[in-house]
Design a protein around this motif. Structure first.
Motif, PDB file in Angstrom:
ATOM      1  N   LYS A 433      32.155  27.334  70.324  1.00  0.00           N
ATOM      2  CA  LYS A 433      31.854  28.514  69.173  1.00  0.00           C
ATOM      3  C   LYS A 433      31.345  29.692  69.951  1.00  0.00           C
ATOM      4  CE  LYS A 433      30.479  31.374  66.206  1.00  0.00           C
ATOM      5  NZ  LYS A 433      29.606  32.587  65.987  1.00  0.00           N
ATOM      6  N   ALA A 434      30.715  30.045  70.034  1.00  0.00           N
ATOM      7  CA  ALA A 434      29.991  31.358  71.168  1.00  0.00           C
ATOM      8  C   ALA A 434      30.723  31.764  72.258  1.00  0.00           C
ATOM      9  CB  ALA A 434      28.359  30.833  71.905  1.00  0.00           C
ATOM     10  N   TYR A 435      31.465  30.727  73.254  1.00  0.00           N
ATOM     11  CA  TYR A 435      32.186  31.577  74.604  1.00  0.00           C
ATOM     12  C   TYR A 435      34.004  31.714  73.784  1.00  0.00           C
ATOM     13  CZ  TYR A 435      33.415  31.681  78.940  1.00  0.00           C
ATOM     14  OH  TYR A 435      33.889  32.207  80.450  1.00  0.00           O
ATOM     15  N   VAL A 436      34.126  31.279  72.961  1.00  0.00           N
ATOM     16  CA  VAL A 436      35.519  31.240  73.197  1.00  0.00           C
ATOM     17  C   VAL A 436      35.370  32.782  72.258  1.00  0.00           C
ATOM     18  CG1 VAL A 436      37.460  30.801  71.856  1.00  0.00           C
ATOM     19  CG2 VAL A 436      36.499  28.671  72.837  1.00  0.00           C
ATOM     20  N   THR A 437      34.544  32.818  70.929  1.00  0.00           N
ATOM     21  CA  THR A 437      34.536  34.211  70.207  1.00  0.00           C
ATOM     22  C   THR A 437      34.556  35.283  70.820  1.00  0.00           C
ATOM     23  OG1 THR A 437      32.835  33.532  69.436  1.00  0.00           O
ATOM     24  CG2 THR A 437      34.367  32.619  67.829  1.00  0.00           C
ATOM     25  N   SER A 438      33.100  34.772  71.725  1.00  0.00           N
ATOM     26  CA  SER A 438      33.113  36.076  73.157  1.00  0.00           C
ATOM     27  C   SER A 438      34.559  36.609  73.708  1.00  0.00           C
ATOM     28  CB  SER A 438      31.889  35.605  73.209  1.00  0.00           C
ATOM     29  OG  SER A 438      30.258  36.056  72.995  1.00  0.00           O
ATOM     30  N   PHE A 439      34.903  35.072  74.078  1.00  0.00           N
ATOM     31  CA  PHE A 439      36.186  35.897  74.966  1.00  0.00           C
ATOM     32  C   PHE A 439      36.880  36.719  74.312  1.00  0.00           C
ATOM     33  CE2 PHE A 439      39.891  35.189  77.161  1.00  0.00           C
ATOM     34  CZ  PHE A 439      39.772  34.933  78.825  1.00  0.00           C
ATOM     35  N   THR A 440      37.342  35.677  72.888  1.00  0.00           N
ATOM     36  CA  THR A 440      38.365  36.453  72.463  1.00  0.00           C
ATOM     37  C   THR A 440      38.488  37.779  72.026  1.00  0.00           C
ATOM     38  OG1 THR A 440      39.201  34.883  71.508  1.00  0.00           O
ATOM     39  CG2 THR A 440      39.937  36.141  70.111  1.00  0.00           C
ATOM     40  N   ALA A 441      37.412  38.374  71.719  1.00  0.00           N
ATOM     41  CA  ALA A 441      36.338  39.433  71.101  1.00  0.00           C
ATOM     42  C   ALA A 441      37.437  40.889  72.329  1.00  0.00           C
ATOM     43  CB  ALA A 441      35.392  39.463  70.345  1.00  0.00           C
ATOM     44  N   PHE A 472      33.301  37.071  63.901  1.00  0.00           N
ATOM     45  CA  PHE A 472      33.403  35.086  64.275  1.00  0.00           C
ATOM     46  C   PHE A 472      32.450  35.284  64.826  1.00  0.00           C
ATOM     47  CE2 PHE A 472      37.665  33.782  63.827  1.00  0.00           C
ATOM     48  CZ  PHE A 472      37.794  33.801  62.355  1.00  0.00           C
ATOM     49  N   GLN A 473      31.083  36.529  65.929  1.00  0.00           N
ATOM     50  CA  GLN A 473      30.399  36.408  67.011  1.00  0.00           C
ATOM     51  C   GLN A 473      29.415  36.240  66.223  1.00  0.00           C
ATOM     52  OE1 GLN A 473      31.134  39.411  70.603  1.00  0.00           O
ATOM     53  NE2 GLN A 473      32.490  40.040  69.017  1.00  0.00           N
ATOM     54  N   THR A 474      29.868  36.245  65.110  1.00  0.00           N
ATOM     55  CA  THR A 474      28.073  36.531  63.734  1.00  0.00           C
ATOM     56  C   THR A 474      27.790  35.449  63.003  1.00  0.00           C
ATOM     57  OG1 THR A 474      27.904  38.700  64.580  1.00  0.00           O
ATOM     58  CG2 THR A 474      26.290  37.619  62.685  1.00  0.00           C
ATOM     59  N   PHE A 475      29.157  35.092  61.963  1.00  0.00           N
ATOM     60  CA  PHE A 475      29.008  33.925  61.194  1.00  0.00           C
ATOM     61  C   PHE A 475      28.854  33.154  62.103  1.00  0.00           C
ATOM     62  CE2 PHE A 475      33.552  33.887  60.793  1.00  0.00           C
ATOM     63  CZ  PHE A 475      34.016  34.773  60.080  1.00  0.00           C
ATOM     64  N   GLU A 476      28.437  31.164  61.190  1.00  0.00           N
ATOM     65  CA  GLU A 476      28.318  30.655  61.435  1.00  0.00           C
ATOM     66  C   GLU A 476      27.305  29.949  62.887  1.00  0.00           C
ATOM     67  OE1 GLU A 476      29.364  28.074  60.235  1.00  0.00           O
ATOM     68  OE2 GLU A 476      30.358  28.092  57.947  1.00  0.00           O
ATOM     69  N   GLY A 477      26.786  31.044  62.805  1.00  0.00           N
ATOM     70  CA  GLY A 477      25.448  30.932  64.343  1.00  0.00           C
ATOM     71  C   GLY A 477      25.789  32.454  64.816  1.00  0.00           C
ATOM     72  N   ASP A 478      25.073  33.179  65.283  1.00  0.00           N
ATOM     73  CA  ASP A 478      24.855  34.807  66.322  1.00  0.00           C
ATOM     74  C   ASP A 478      25.567  33.708  67.616  1.00  0.00           C
ATOM     75  OD1 ASP A 478      24.349  37.286  66.779  1.00  0.00           O
ATOM     76  OD2 ASP A 478      23.429  35.484  68.083  1.00  0.00           O
ATOM     77  N   ASN A 479      26.303  34.243  68.119  1.00  0.00           N
ATOM     78  CA  ASN A 479      26.681  33.593  69.644  1.00  0.00           C
ATOM     79  C   ASN A 479      25.652  33.399  70.655  1.00  0.00           C
ATOM     80  OD1 ASN A 479      29.242  32.991  69.003  1.00  0.00           O
ATOM     81  ND2 ASN A 479      29.889  34.875  70.106  1.00  0.00           N
TER      82      ASN A 479
END
Length: 666
Positions: A433-441, A472-479
């Motif tokens: 979740k952390a890696y993919v959402t950061s990359f997508t952003a 997405f980078q923040t909710f469900e857990g900050d990356n």
């Protein structure tokens, strides 16, 4: 002369290595300082040579689509077709916050009651199908995707995963058919990531057999609660469970538990007594979701409203649990809520697919400059453009297969409830979740830039995609917090490795080969000999795993050293950037591993495999290879024009400009 000779690729380096260890080290150091000329200089000649020997790449878009989208393609098509048939439910480019919220609710009601798609039934029974629906719904409108997630994955998921049969029997149908729209009230104004630090209280009153929910101070106000501002009638409220005692303390804190709290009247929709609801207001994105703030003033709920799967309170005020400690109960509770994190990683890949599709189709359409007195060339023919978009396209494929693997593990966990698998999925979902959402952003901004001024037009969607996805980078857990969880888990496994303990499933490569990786020389320097070797999947995976093993070993040593003077927290903070790099390195290894496995299952093209992961010296040529099949690769995502909804990203290049100009009134 000897030095100059050592800078050239050796025709038989293995023989030299065997006979002259010192020369071997000098040779490899020289390679670092001055890489082989064939891989660095005279790039045009090198590319021509590669192109001459390379075979024509061919991709069957239809077969690849079937492989990518799998057995749940049909339900996604039902979602697409329903919204395509209902123009009144399609989100306009310009819409106010309040209008968007009402439209979102109508969209969700239409999906469930008119189209007959009932996502809630798949949350526990068939997570694959649920996430497939979520991806399709998010493609229609990301606000709708999040609102659906709040209703079914968070509010509904908390009831069926943290409650027992009595809760399922009472609430399932109302949640499923949207008669019971609800909220997931975990985050507080002062506490988000540190859930154990939540301050809202639920005090048991044995005289009335009720829990009393209180917000003790402003910092404990529930904040950013989706569905709360307008539509929610219930909330799953996370609070410290307090029991009265007869000792000097007078009260016992049993840790954070979840409670069902009605917040509005089912018939009149009026706010119930003791509950204050306020609107969190206009946001950067996702304004179709009605985020609100909740304060509780001595709100009484029946004892049965405690979601009691992991802990219960009897009529006489006795607490019982199958788990022996607050920490164990807390871990079990969060383990059952990991589905939201799994869904975010999976959905983020869906967003990336849309952005990459629009950017690449436009880059094939748009022509600019070229050789003198010759036709202009596609902007995707420029090396700089290929460098921006082709590794991104390859990464999109890699993320697709990695998140599919995560969903498989999650589905297996839901069926088996295996404790080791629960921990495994928790760590893997945190990292992906952390890696993919950061990359997508980051990629959304690059895609916008790659489309020039036309990427700035709202109608071409990059602005709304970027704004809606940003959170997405923040909710469900900050990356950053999630990556620390991954690092912590790796260090725990590292310690167990050398104490004879067991390993979780995700870290198999550490269990099986850590000793080998820690003892062997760097595979990048020891196996530099040829381009074919650099592009070999086994070499690439060895290189990634070697890096992770080295980072893990050095992080453990640094933490041990600094703990003596700074304590455990101070040492962790001192090494934090090192630990984040370790976590990212590990997740990249997992992504690469799952990508290679997927390619072996479906023999695609070597260019796609190399495009994302080959050594930097080859990326220009590999991007050039992928560019030649870029259209087929994005077409395989199988996103119709009425889903991408960007004129510059249409499948038909003939209609793209005509559709675009219509928005300006031509």
């Amino acid at each position: 002369m000897e030095t100059h000779k050592s800078l050239s690729p050796d025709p038989n380096p293995a023989a030299e290595d065997d006979d002259h260890p010192a020369a071997r080290r000098i040779h490899r150091l020289a390679l670092h300082l001055n890489p082989p000329q064939g891989l660095h200089s005279h790039g045009d000649l090198r590319m021509l040579a590669c192109a001459a020997k390379g075979k024509q790449l061919d991709v069957s878009t239809q077969e690849l689509t079937e492989y990518m989208r799998g057995k749940h393609r049909d339900v996604q098509e039902r979602v697409y077709e329903y919204f395509n048939s209902r123009p009144d439910l399609q989100t306009p480019i310009e819409i106010s916050k309040d209008e968007h919220r009402e439209l979102c609710m109508r969209q969700l009601l239409g999906l469930v009651r008119e189209a007959g798609i009932r996502p809630f039934r798949y949350v526990a029974e068939d997570p694959f199908k649920y996430f497939a629906i979520a991806e399709a719904v998010g493609s229609v409108d990301m606000s709708l995707g999040i609102k659906m997630g709040v209703q079914y994955s968070l509010w509904g998921g908390s009831v069926i995963n943290l409650g027992t049969k009595k809760h399922r029997d009472k609430y399932f149908e109302g949640i499923d058919n949207l008669e019971y729209p609800g909220c997931f009230a975990m985050t507080e104004l002062h506490h988000g990531s540190n859930v154990q630090g939540l301050q809202t209280t639920a005090t048991f009153d044995p005289l009335t057999d009720e829990f009393v929910i209180d917000t003790p101070n402003d910092g404990a106000i529930k904040w950013w609660i989706g569905n709360a501002a307008v539509h929610g009638k219930f909330a799953t409220v996370f609070a410290k469970l307090l029991l009265p005692t007869h000792d000097i303390k007078g009260i016992a804190d049993m840790g954070v538990h979840a409670f069902i709290v009605p917040i509005r009247d089912l018939k009149t929709h009026k706010t119930l007594p003791g509950i204050e609801i306020n609107d969190c207001g206009h946001k950067v994105g996702l304004n179709g979701v009605d985020n609100g703030a909740l304060r509780f003033r001595s709100v009484r709920i029946p004892r049965d409203n405690l979601l009691n799967r992991f802990g219960d309170v009897s009529r006489d005020g006795k607490y019982t649990s199958s788990l022996p400690s607050i920490n164990k109960r807390f871990a079990a509770t969060l383990g059952e809520l990991v589905g939201g994190r799994v869904g975010l990683g999976y959905s983020s890949v869906g967003v990336l697919k849309i952005a990459v599709t629009i950017a690449i189709r436009y880059s094939l359409l748009r022509q600019q400059f070229g050789p003198p007195k010759q036709p202009e060339v596609s902007i995707l023919d420029y090396q700089s453009h290929q460098h921006k978009l082709m590794p991104m396209l390859a990464s999109t494929y890699a993320f697709h297969f990695a998140t599919l693997h995560l969903v498989e593990k999650y589905s297996e966990m839901k069926k088996s409830h295996d404790e080791q698998l629960v921990g495994d999925v928790h760590a893997l979902s945190a990292g992906l979740k952390a890696y993919v959402t950061s990359f997508t952003a980051k990629s959304l901004s690059i895609c916008r830039e790659a489309c020039g001024g036309h990427g700035y037009a709202a109608v071409n969607r990059f602005g709304s995609l970027r704004n809606d996805h940003d959170i997405f980078q923040t909710f469900e857990g900050d990356n950053t917090v999630l990556l620390q969880q991954v690092a912590g888990d790796l260090l725990k496994q590292y310690q167990q490795k050398f104490q004879g303990g067991t390993f979780a499933v995700t870290w198999n490569y550490l269990r099986e080969s850590m000793n080998a990786y820690l003892s062997q020389p760097n595979p990048v320097t020891s196996r530099w000999e040829s381009e074919d070797h650099l592009r070999d999947p086994k070499f690439q995976l060895d290189a990634f795993r070697y890096r992770t093993s080295r980072l893990l070993q050095s992080a453990a040593m640094r933490l041990r050293k600094h703990s003596k003077t700074l304590g455990s927290f101070g040492a962790w903070n001192r090494c934090l950037n090192h630990l984040l790099t370790l976590a990212e390195s590990h997740i990249e290894s997992v992504i690469l591993e799952k990508f290679i496995e997927a390619i072996k299952r479906y023999i695609l093209v070597s260019a796609l495999e190399g495009g994302s992961f080959a050594i930097h010296k080859l990326t220009e040529y590999l991007s050039f290879q992928v560019r030649n099949i870029a259209r087929e690769l994005v077409d395989a995502f199988d996103l119709p024009d009425h889903v991408t909804r960007a004129p510059i990203g249409m499948q038909s290049t003939v209609e793209a400009y005509s559709q675009y100009t219509q928005y300006a009134g031509f």
